[in-house]
Design a protein around this motif. Sequence first.
Motif, PDB file in Angstrom:
ATOM      1  N   VAL A 169      -2.536  17.600  17.774  1.00  0.00           N
ATOM      2  CA  VAL A 169      -2.462  19.063  17.748  1.00  0.00           C
ATOM      3  C   VAL A 169      -1.620  19.488  16.549  1.00  0.00           C
ATOM      4  CG1 VAL A 169      -1.675  21.082  19.037  1.00  0.00           C
ATOM      5  CG2 VAL A 169      -2.592  19.113  20.258  1.00  0.00           C
ATOM      6  N   PRO A 170      -2.101  20.506  15.793  1.00  0.00           N
ATOM      7  CA  PRO A 170      -1.256  20.983  14.696  1.00  0.00           C
ATOM      8  C   PRO A 170       0.044  21.544  15.266  1.00  0.00           C
ATOM      9  CG  PRO A 170      -3.216  22.361  14.951  1.00  0.00           C
ATOM     10  CD  PRO A 170      -3.329  21.241  15.915  1.00  0.00           C
ATOM     11  N   ARG A 171       1.132  20.940  14.927  1.00  0.00           N
ATOM     12  CA  ARG A 171       2.404  21.245  15.582  1.00  0.00           C
ATOM     13  C   ARG A 171       3.385  21.950  14.654  1.00  0.00           C
ATOM     14  NH1 ARG A 171       7.273  18.298  16.560  1.00  0.00           N
ATOM     15  NH2 ARG A 171       8.179  19.025  18.480  1.00  0.00           N
ATOM     16  N   THR A 172       2.941  22.986  14.015  1.00  0.00           N
ATOM     17  CA  THR A 172       3.877  23.743  13.200  1.00  0.00           C
ATOM     18  C   THR A 172       4.295  24.982  13.980  1.00  0.00           C
ATOM     19  OG1 THR A 172       2.154  25.018  12.106  1.00  0.00           O
ATOM     20  CG2 THR A 172       2.785  22.930  11.074  1.00  0.00           C
ATOM     21  N   PRO A 173       5.567  25.206  14.087  1.00  0.00           N
ATOM     22  CA  PRO A 173       6.025  26.383  14.824  1.00  0.00           C
ATOM     23  C   PRO A 173       5.442  27.691  14.267  1.00  0.00           C
ATOM     24  CG  PRO A 173       7.843  24.896  14.484  1.00  0.00           C
ATOM     25  CD  PRO A 173       6.679  24.359  13.689  1.00  0.00           C
ATOM     26  N   ALA A 174       5.259  27.767  12.968  1.00  0.00           N
ATOM     27  CA  ALA A 174       4.705  28.990  12.377  1.00  0.00           C
ATOM     28  C   ALA A 174       3.278  29.240  12.871  1.00  0.00           C
ATOM     29  CB  ALA A 174       4.732  28.899  10.859  1.00  0.00           C
ATOM     30  N   LEU A 199      21.312  25.506  20.732  1.00  0.00           N
ATOM     31  CA  LEU A 199      20.008  25.217  21.314  1.00  0.00           C
ATOM     32  C   LEU A 199      18.890  25.857  20.496  1.00  0.00           C
ATOM     33  CD1 LEU A 199      18.481  24.030  23.782  1.00  0.00           C
ATOM     34  CD2 LEU A 199      18.771  26.256  24.856  1.00  0.00           C
ATOM     35  N   PHE A 200      19.087  27.101  20.072  1.00  0.00           N
ATOM     36  CA  PHE A 200      18.031  27.826  19.373  1.00  0.00           C
ATOM     37  C   PHE A 200      18.057  27.654  17.858  1.00  0.00           C
ATOM     38  CE2 PHE A 200      17.998  30.186  23.424  1.00  0.00           C
ATOM     39  CZ  PHE A 200      16.673  29.966  23.739  1.00  0.00           C
ATOM     40  N   GLU A 201      18.852  26.715  17.344  1.00  0.00           N
ATOM     41  CA  GLU A 201      18.812  26.412  15.914  1.00  0.00           C
ATOM     42  C   GLU A 201      17.518  25.710  15.530  1.00  0.00           C
ATOM     43  OE1 GLU A 201      22.360  24.238  15.062  1.00  0.00           O
ATOM     44  OE2 GLU A 201      23.579  26.053  14.923  1.00  0.00           O
ATOM     45  N   ARG A 202      16.898  25.038  16.474  1.00  0.00           N
ATOM     46  CA  ARG A 202      15.619  24.358  16.222  1.00  0.00           C
ATOM     47  C   ARG A 202      14.476  25.351  16.329  1.00  0.00           C
ATOM     48  NH1 ARG A 202      14.534  18.764  18.520  1.00  0.00           N
ATOM     49  NH2 ARG A 202      12.561  19.823  18.359  1.00  0.00           N
ATOM     50  N   VAL A 213      17.950  16.727  20.326  1.00  0.00           N
ATOM     51  CA  VAL A 213      18.709  17.845  20.865  1.00  0.00           C
ATOM     52  C   VAL A 213      20.163  17.699  20.436  1.00  0.00           C
ATOM     53  CG1 VAL A 213      19.412  19.053  22.967  1.00  0.00           C
ATOM     54  CG2 VAL A 213      17.146  18.017  22.823  1.00  0.00           C
ATOM     55  N   ASP A 214      20.679  18.763  19.886  1.00  0.00           N
ATOM     56  CA  ASP A 214      22.060  18.797  19.437  1.00  0.00           C
ATOM     57  C   ASP A 214      22.972  18.624  20.653  1.00  0.00           C
ATOM     58  OD1 ASP A 214      24.600  19.518  18.498  1.00  0.00           O
ATOM     59  OD2 ASP A 214      23.788  20.995  17.110  1.00  0.00           O
ATOM     60  N   ALA A 215      23.976  17.805  20.510  1.00  0.00           N
ATOM     61  CA  ALA A 215      24.896  17.550  21.624  1.00  0.00           C
ATOM     62  C   ALA A 215      25.625  18.817  22.046  1.00  0.00           C
ATOM     63  CB  ALA A 215      25.910  16.473  21.230  1.00  0.00           C
ATOM     64  N   ARG A 216      25.743  19.783  21.134  1.00  0.00           N
ATOM     65  CA  ARG A 216      26.426  21.044  21.451  1.00  0.00           C
ATOM     66  C   ARG A 216      25.528  21.983  22.254  1.00  0.00           C
ATOM     67  NH1 ARG A 216      27.000  23.868  16.391  1.00  0.00           N
ATOM     68  NH2 ARG A 216      25.087  22.776  15.918  1.00  0.00           N
TER      69      ARG A 216
END
Length: 163
Positions: A12-17, A91-94, A76-79
């Motif tokens: 599946v094309p997996r680009t967030p955009a 969490l929402f930096e990704r 996943v960032d540990a923070r």
Amino acid sequence: MRRVVAALLDRVPRTPARFFDVANACACAAWIVLARDALAEKRSARARRFVVDGAVAALCAAYAWLFVACVALGDVDARASFGSLAGVRALFERDDALLAGWLHFLAFDARVADWLIDEERARGVPRMCTACVTLPLTFACGPVGYAWSACARKVLARETRRR
């Protein structure tokens, strides 16, 4: 499990955009039908079932898919956590996690708006009020639209016979 998810994601094309564009198109179609239904004398069951329910189902499926992808494959960032504002920011930096949050917003607000149209109609709130005030408020600031609708159902309601 990780290999299975990775194999599925490779197909599946997996680009967030790209997902963002498709999700917005689905949501736009749903909101157009919701606005039309809010103004119409009688709601279109076919359009509602096909467009609104279909768009919400697609958004929910994409949300679930992204959630699994983030958890199963993501670094996943540990923070990242829901325990503090800094944790939510991490969490929402990704882009994947940010997109999952956007999909959640689109699907939930469309479903709430669909329900509010029925509730306001059943209580005799003028259709123009539903279309021009309730729906925009629900889309832009969900809880404010819900609160407005609760007030409108009390103040603007007309006596209607339930069949």
